[in-house]
Design a protein around this motif. Structure first.
Motif, PDB file in Angstrom:
ATOM      1  N   VAL A   1       1.440   3.462 -10.785  1.00  0.00           N
ATOM      2  CA  VAL A   1       1.461   4.675 -11.600  1.00  0.00           C
ATOM      3  C   VAL A   1       0.471   4.505 -12.750  1.00  0.00           C
ATOM      4  N   GLU A   2      -0.237   5.572 -13.092  1.00  0.00           N
ATOM      5  CA  GLU A   2      -1.179   5.503 -14.202  1.00  0.00           C
ATOM      6  C   GLU A   2      -0.477   5.053 -15.478  1.00  0.00           C
ATOM      7  N   ALA A   3      -1.157   4.223 -16.238  1.00  0.00           N
ATOM      8  CA  ALA A   3      -0.562   3.644 -17.446  1.00  0.00           C
ATOM      9  C   ALA A   3      -0.072   4.724 -18.406  1.00  0.00           C
ATOM     10  N   GLN A   4      -0.849   5.787 -18.574  1.00  0.00           N
ATOM     11  CA  GLN A   4      -0.457   6.848 -19.498  1.00  0.00           C
ATOM     12  C   GLN A   4       0.844   7.510 -19.056  1.00  0.00           C
ATOM     13  N   VAL A   5       0.980   7.748 -17.767  1.00  0.00           N
ATOM     14  CA  VAL A   5       2.199   8.370 -17.233  1.00  0.00           C
ATOM     15  C   VAL A   5       3.382   7.423 -17.379  1.00  0.00           C
ATOM     16  N   LEU A   6       3.164   6.153 -17.031  1.00  0.00           N
ATOM     17  CA  LEU A   6       4.239   5.172 -17.092  1.00  0.00           C
ATOM     18  C   LEU A   6       4.719   4.969 -18.529  1.00  0.00           C
ATOM     19  N   ASN A   7       3.789   4.911 -19.465  1.00  0.00           N
ATOM     20  CA  ASN A   7       4.172   4.737 -20.869  1.00  0.00           C
ATOM     21  C   ASN A   7       4.986   5.923 -21.368  1.00  0.00           C
ATOM     22  N   GLY A   8       4.640   7.120 -20.889  1.00  0.00           N
ATOM     23  CA  GLY A   8       5.405   8.299 -21.271  1.00  0.00           C
ATOM     24  C   GLY A   8       6.820   8.253 -20.736  1.00  0.00           C
TER      25      GLY A   8
ATOM     26  N   ASN B   1      -3.441   9.023  -3.543  1.00  0.00           N
ATOM     27  CA  ASN B   1      -2.728   8.444  -4.666  1.00  0.00           C
ATOM     28  C   ASN B   1      -3.611   8.676  -5.891  1.00  0.00           C
ATOM     29  N   SER B   2      -3.077   9.334  -6.916  1.00  0.00           N
ATOM     30  CA  SER B   2      -3.917   9.723  -8.049  1.00  0.00           C
ATOM     31  C   SER B   2      -4.577   8.530  -8.716  1.00  0.00           C
ATOM     32  N   LEU B   3      -3.874   7.399  -8.747  1.00  0.00           N
ATOM     33  CA  LEU B   3      -4.443   6.215  -9.387  1.00  0.00           C
ATOM     34  C   LEU B   3      -5.639   5.702  -8.592  1.00  0.00           C
ATOM     35  N   ARG B   4      -5.506   5.631  -7.280  1.00  0.00           N
ATOM     36  CA  ARG B   4      -6.618   5.151  -6.459  1.00  0.00           C
ATOM     37  C   ARG B   4      -7.771   6.157  -6.467  1.00  0.00           C
ATOM     38  N   GLN B   5      -7.454   7.419  -6.570  1.00  0.00           N
ATOM     39  CA  GLN B   5      -8.544   8.402  -6.604  1.00  0.00           C
ATOM     40  C   GLN B   5      -9.314   8.317  -7.917  1.00  0.00           C
ATOM     41  N   LYS B   6      -8.648   7.965  -9.000  1.00  0.00           N
ATOM     42  CA  LYS B   6      -9.352   7.752 -10.267  1.00  0.00           C
ATOM     43  C   LYS B   6     -10.150   6.460 -10.238  1.00  0.00           C
TER      44      LYS B   6
ATOM     45  N   ARG C   1     -14.748  -2.927 -13.844  1.00  0.00           N
ATOM     46  CA  ARG C   1     -13.364  -3.287 -13.535  1.00  0.00           C
ATOM     47  C   ARG C   1     -12.490  -3.430 -14.778  1.00  0.00           C
ATOM     48  N   GLU C   2     -13.075  -3.855 -15.876  1.00  0.00           N
ATOM     49  CA  GLU C   2     -12.298  -3.990 -17.113  1.00  0.00           C
ATOM     50  C   GLU C   2     -11.789  -2.627 -17.581  1.00  0.00           C
ATOM     51  N   THR C   3     -12.652  -1.618 -17.558  1.00  0.00           N
ATOM     52  CA  THR C   3     -12.227  -0.267 -17.940  1.00  0.00           C
ATOM     53  C   THR C   3     -11.176   0.258 -16.972  1.00  0.00           C
ATOM     54  N   MET C   4     -11.380  -0.003 -15.699  1.00  0.00           N
ATOM     55  CA  MET C   4     -10.419   0.424 -14.697  1.00  0.00           C
ATOM     56  C   MET C   4      -9.041  -0.164 -14.965  1.00  0.00           C
ATOM     57  N   ALA C   5      -9.004  -1.446 -15.273  1.00  0.00           N
ATOM     58  CA  ALA C   5      -7.723  -2.117 -15.526  1.00  0.00           C
ATOM     59  C   ALA C   5      -7.056  -1.586 -16.790  1.00  0.00           C
ATOM     60  N   LYS C   6      -7.819  -1.462 -17.864  1.00  0.00           N
ATOM     61  CA  LYS C   6      -7.235  -1.078 -19.150  1.00  0.00           C
ATOM     62  C   LYS C   6      -6.807   0.382 -19.178  1.00  0.00           C
ATOM     63  N   GLN C   7      -7.669   1.276 -18.686  1.00  0.00           N
ATOM     64  CA  GLN C   7      -7.380   2.703 -18.792  1.00  0.00           C
ATOM     65  C   GLN C   7      -6.415   3.195 -17.723  1.00  0.00           C
ATOM     66  N   LEU C   8      -6.531   2.675 -16.512  1.00  0.00           N
ATOM     67  CA  LEU C   8      -5.704   3.184 -15.421  1.00  0.00           C
ATOM     68  C   LEU C   8      -4.408   2.406 -15.239  1.00  0.00           C
TER      69      LEU C   8
ATOM     70  N   ALA D   1       0.820  -1.191   0.000  1.00  0.00           N
ATOM     71  CA  ALA D   1       0.000   0.000   0.000  1.00  0.00           C
ATOM     72  C   ALA D   1       0.859   1.248   0.000  1.00  0.00           C
ATOM     73  N   PRO D   2       0.523   2.267  -0.801  1.00  0.00           N
ATOM     74  CA  PRO D   2       1.346   3.455  -0.888  1.00  0.00           C
ATOM     75  C   PRO D   2       1.296   4.281   0.381  1.00  0.00           C
ATOM     76  N   ALA D   3       2.378   4.977   0.676  1.00  0.00           N
ATOM     77  CA  ALA D   3       2.428   5.874   1.815  1.00  0.00           C
ATOM     78  C   ALA D   3       3.282   7.064   1.449  1.00  0.00           C
ATOM     79  N   PRO D   4       2.907   8.305   1.861  1.00  0.00           N
ATOM     80  CA  PRO D   4       3.701   9.464   1.516  1.00  0.00           C
ATOM     81  C   PRO D   4       5.044   9.437   2.204  1.00  0.00           C
ATOM     82  N   ALA D   5       6.059   9.976   1.582  1.00  0.00           N
ATOM     83  CA  ALA D   5       7.390  10.011   2.175  1.00  0.00           C
ATOM     84  C   ALA D   5       8.126  11.221   1.645  1.00  0.00           C
TER      85      ALA D   5
END
Length: 451
Positions: A298-305, A438-443, A365-372, A35-39
């Motif tokens: 990390v969001e897929a779009q960000v990671l791919n970039g 976490n931006s991914l979890r918020q989306k 869930r399919e959209t969540m997995a593919k887009q995020l 689980a993510p935690a700020p640091a």
């Protein structure tokens, strides 16, 4: 539910040296999600990675010949005793030093580590009544301080963990055991309270790491937190701790008594904690400051970039992390004996299976997995996804708003004037949905709420 893969990034150094690493330290190459935690920010270099003068190169293929490895774990480890671990970050760090009897792969295959072989009925390791499992241990293994490893250490680990005053976080893996006995120095017998098919739960994987009796026998129970071992651990594994600053830096060096003379490959491992998942990915893929980064939610779009930077590669393995909703079964809106969400209370609608079923049908869930998540996540109807051979094949994914509404209609949950449904008892079907920063979890949260 969304099953997240174990995601890491490797730069050129790590990728080229991985093949020479010891397979006994899977936490190097197969980290798992947490689980993510700020640091703190990640701009500081890994401790000792660039400031120390280069040591004389070891002969090719010799212990330490691979040079130093720089790892960025934005959730930095805080304790190195694996049985007092506060999360995956701590288990990974401890696993460089300590080892279990066996480990298990993402597809459910067992590999002996300190055990000489996988127990079976054919070998006599598993009893016909399903109550005992007998392990033969590899002979001649030493702890990093030179003391011999024996079955007594396995017995002691059980005693340490099951003493409730130790407050071991791994206790749940051992509660089905009745006793653990050293038959001889290289044989240990596990006896369970009842017949079980889960004989492989204790002493296997991250929660099964064996502790040195000669170092920790004075630190069982309430004294467990006082052991120097917690911050400077050592074991039978390929590395031992040189320096540790909890939450910040960890420096590991080869165990001089490791059983394989030409391993481990790396002369030093420098682990730096701090930052967040995106900055960790950037530090490998764009700037090349680190060789490996872990837990990249990390969001897929960000990671791919970031991958376009060309300095590293994405490494994906099956992980046990599953994004899921935990629904309160108690009533947070009712004060019972001065307590909200009292276990003695009952939630007005989340205790109804039909309401939960409707909520599940309304999540795409399919959209969540593919887009995020892209390639780093898969939609799943199961909580248990790893090992894959134990993941249920009898469950299916379904996204169906009409069916969800039909279930609620049949259950008597009628819409109010504002469009929000009411329970048959007149309670408004409103929930407070909380998630991490976490931006991914918020989306993910936005997608769930849109259903």
């Amino acid at each position: 539910m969304l099953a997240r893969a174990a995601v890491g990034l490797t730069g050129g150094v790590f990728a080229s040296l991985l093949g020479a690493c010891s397979s006994a330290a899977p936490s190097i190459s197969a980290p798992t999600a947490g689980a993510p935690a700020p640091a703190a920010p990640t701009t500081a270099p890994a401790a000792g990675a660039t400031s120390k003068p280069a040591a004389a190169a070891a002969p090719a293929g010799a212990r330490g010949s691979g040079g130093a490895l720089r790892i960025l774990m934005w959730q930095g480890p805080t304790i190195l005793n694996p049985h007092l671990s506060q999360g995956t970050k701590d288990s990974i760090a401890g696993r460089f030093c300590c080892e279990p009897l066996m480990t298990v792969s993402g597809d459910g295959k067992f590999t002996p580590v300190l055990a000489a072989e996988v127990p079976s009925k054919d070998s006599g390791g598993l009893s016909a009544d399903g109550k005992t499992a007998t392990y033969k241990l590899k002979p001649g293994i030493k702890w990093a301080d030179g003391e011999p490893f024996t079955a007594d250490d396995v017995v002691f680990t059980h005693q340490y963990v099951t003493n409730t005053q130790t407050a071991a976080t791994s206790l749940g893996l051992y509660i089905d055991l009745d006793k653990v006995e050293a038959v001889d120095p290289t044989t240990v017998r596990l006896t369970f309270k009842q017949p079980t098919g889960g004989w492989y739960v204790p002493f296997v994987g991250a929660g099964g790491q064996i502790l040195p009796k000669h170092t920790l026998q004075q630190y069982v129970g309430t004294a467990s937190r006082e052991a120097p071992f917690n911050l400077k651990s050592f074991g039978t594994g390929p590395y031992m701790v040189q320096e540790f600053k909890p939450g910040d830096t960890l420096t590991l060096v080869p165990n001089p008594n490791y059983r394989e003379p030409n391993k481990p490959s790396f002369s030093e491992i420098n682990i730096k904690g701090g930052g967040d998942a995106v900055s960790a990915a950037r530090a490998v893929l764009q700037t090349g400051e680190y060789d490996y980064a872990w837990n990249l939610q990390v969001e897929a779009q960000v990671l791919n970039g970031l991958l376009q930077g060309g300095k590293g590669d994405l490494v994906i393995g099956a992980g046990g992390g599953v994004e899921q909703l935990h629904l309160n079964q108690a009533d947070p809106n009712t004060d019972l004996n001065g307590e909200r969400s009292s276990p003695a209370s009952k939630h007005p609608f989340l205790t109804d299976q039909r309401a939960r079923q409707a909520m599940a049908l309304a999540i795409d869930r399919e959209t969540m997995a593919k887009q995020l998540y892209g390639q780093s996540g898969n939609a799943s109807p199961n909580v248990l996804t790893t090992p894959t051979n134990l993941s249920s094949k009898n469950t299916t994914l379904e996204f169906n708003i009409d069916k969800a509404n039909q279930i609620l209609d049949q259950a008597g949950y009628k819409r109010g004037g504002d469009g929000v449904r009411m329970t048959p008892d007149g309670a408004r079907m409103h929930v407070v949905y909380q998630t991490t920063i976490n931006s991914l979890r918020q989306k993910e949260q936005d997608l769930v709420k849109s259903g």
